[in-house]
Design a protein around this motif. Structure first.
Motif: not given
Length: 110
Positions: A39-45
């Motif tokens: 599962k790919v997720e947006k993280v800081e940066g």
């Protein structure tokens, strides 16, 4: 130097259970079929990925493994490709850790 080595070891271990999206594996101890996904997720940066087994999070990889520091993946595809490679390795009963050369082959690092 020891701290850098420990960080690299921790990052490598964090990739141990990575598996392809929707890939199913069999637990050899009890022949149970498990649904494993990335599962790919947006993280800081940037982006990171989670390894899910039967809808439970087993690995959270918010940073690129095998490199020092805390650098997230630049793109969704980079995170997915790294997770997919690790997943393939696990499905082949190989060590799931990623190394610098593999990250270069995936064009994740130069």
């Amino acid at each position: 130097m020891k701290q850098r080595r420990k960080l690299i070891i921790v990052l490598l271990l964090a990739t141990i259970i990575s598996i392809v999206v929707g890939k199913k594996i069999i637990n050899k101890q009890d022949d149970t079929l498990h649904n494993i996904s990335v599962k790919v997720e947006k993280v800081e940066g940037g982006y990171g990925y989670k390894i899910m087994i039967d809808d439970h999070c087993y690995i959270e990889q918010p940073y690129i493994p095998a490199i020092p520091g805390r650098q997230p993946f630049e793109s969704y595809d980079d995170a997915l490709n790294a997770g997919t490679l690790v997943a393939k390795k696990i499905s082949e009963n190989k060590s799931p850790s990623l190394n610098i050369n593999e990250l270069k082959q995936l064009n994740i690092i130069k």
